[in-house]
Design a protein around this motif. Structure first.
Motif, PDB file in Angstrom:
ATOM      1  N   UNK A  32       0.843  -1.190   0.000  1.00 32.51           N
ATOM      2  CA  UNK A  32       0.000   0.000   0.000  1.00 32.51           C
ATOM      3  C   UNK A  32       0.880   1.242   0.000  1.00 32.51           C
ATOM      4  N   UNK A  33       0.318   2.339  -0.424  1.00 36.05           N
ATOM      5  CA  UNK A  33       1.057   3.595  -0.408  1.00 36.05           C
ATOM      6  C   UNK A  33       1.347   4.000   1.033  1.00 36.05           C
ATOM      7  N   UNK A  34       2.555   4.476   1.252  1.00 36.76           N
ATOM      8  CA  UNK A  34       2.950   4.899   2.594  1.00 36.76           C
ATOM      9  C   UNK A  34       2.746   6.405   2.730  1.00 36.76           C
ATOM     10  N   UNK A  35       2.230   6.810   3.868  1.00 40.30           N
ATOM     11  CA  UNK A  35       2.039   8.234   4.134  1.00 40.30           C
ATOM     12  C   UNK A  35       2.154   8.472   5.635  1.00 40.30           C
ATOM     13  N   UNK A  75      -0.348  16.333  -1.198  1.00 43.09           N
ATOM     14  CA  UNK A  75      -0.760  17.733  -1.102  1.00 43.09           C
ATOM     15  C   UNK A  75      -0.966  18.056   0.378  1.00 43.09           C
ATOM     16  N   UNK A  76      -0.346  19.144   0.839  1.00 40.93           N
ATOM     17  CA  UNK A  76      -0.546  19.619   2.209  1.00 40.93           C
ATOM     18  C   UNK A  76      -1.464  20.828   2.138  1.00 40.93           C
ATOM     19  N   UNK A 174      -2.882  16.362   5.110  1.00 42.73           N
ATOM     20  CA  UNK A 174      -2.153  15.882   3.936  1.00 42.73           C
ATOM     21  C   UNK A 174      -2.966  14.793   3.254  1.00 42.73           C
ATOM     22  N   UNK A 175      -2.956  14.791   1.933  1.00 44.20           N
ATOM     23  CA  UNK A 175      -3.639  13.754   1.168  1.00 44.20           C
ATOM     24  C   UNK A 175      -2.724  13.287   0.049  1.00 44.20           C
TER      25      UNK A 175
END
Length: 177
Positions: A32-35, A75-76, A174-175
């Motif tokens: 999965x994408x890490x954030x 995007x913040x 953040x997204x």
């Protein structure tokens, strides 16, 4: 007799082992994408940023205020929260600019840093402060760090120095698009 029994057991094992060895195993791994997103409590370096002695514009810079680890673009966004206190109650009281962090070692390719963004009030839509089209990871370091410069003022000029202090929270999010 023992040799005959041993040969029969050995032959049976050979027959069953062909079936066992012919089997294969498959494994599927989905990454999965890490954030990860951190907003550090700032230690402000506050300056009166004006040439006009009547101008009460205050500028405060928070070093390495935001840290983002992302496996893809992000995007913040920011919005001003509900004001506390009895100071001026005018919307659009906070303006922010994003800058590369003092200790940033992350990927800076594809970053769009916004300047002088007037933050909408608590009931508005968050304003974009930072846009990244790439991962924060550059092969050696995983995080991007950002300084945030805050400008606070009554439409950015002429706040009464004697007014009771107000607290205006700024909410970051953040997204990953």
């Amino acid at each position: 007799m023992r040799k005959g029994l041993f040969l029969i057991v050995f032959a049976v094992c050979l027959l069953f082992s062909d079936g066992i060895l012919a089997q294969s195993a498959n494994m599927s791994i989905n990454l999965l994408d890490a954030l990860s997103f951190t907003v550090n409590e700032p230690i402000f370096n506050v300056k009166n940023n004006s040439k006009n002695k009547n101008d009460n514009l205050i500028r405060a810079i928070a070093s390495d205020h935001i840290s983002v680890v992302s496996s893809k673009g992000y995007v913040v966004k920011a919005i001003s929260g509900q004001q506390n206190g009895s100071g001026p109650g005018i919307e659009g009281l906070v303006q922010v600019s994003s800058l590369i962090g003092t200790t940033n070692r992350g990927n800076t390719e594809g970053l769009i840093l916004k300047s002088d963004v007037v933050l909408p009030p608590a009931n508005g839509s968050p304003a974009t402060v930072i846009t990244a089209s790439n991962s924060s990871w550059n092969g050696a370091y995983s995080a991007n760090k950002f300084n945030i410069a805050y400008k606070i003022g009554n439409k950015f000029a002429y706040i009464d120095k004697n007014a009771a202090p107000s607290m205006i929270p700024v909410i970051f999010s953040v997204i990953q698009p």
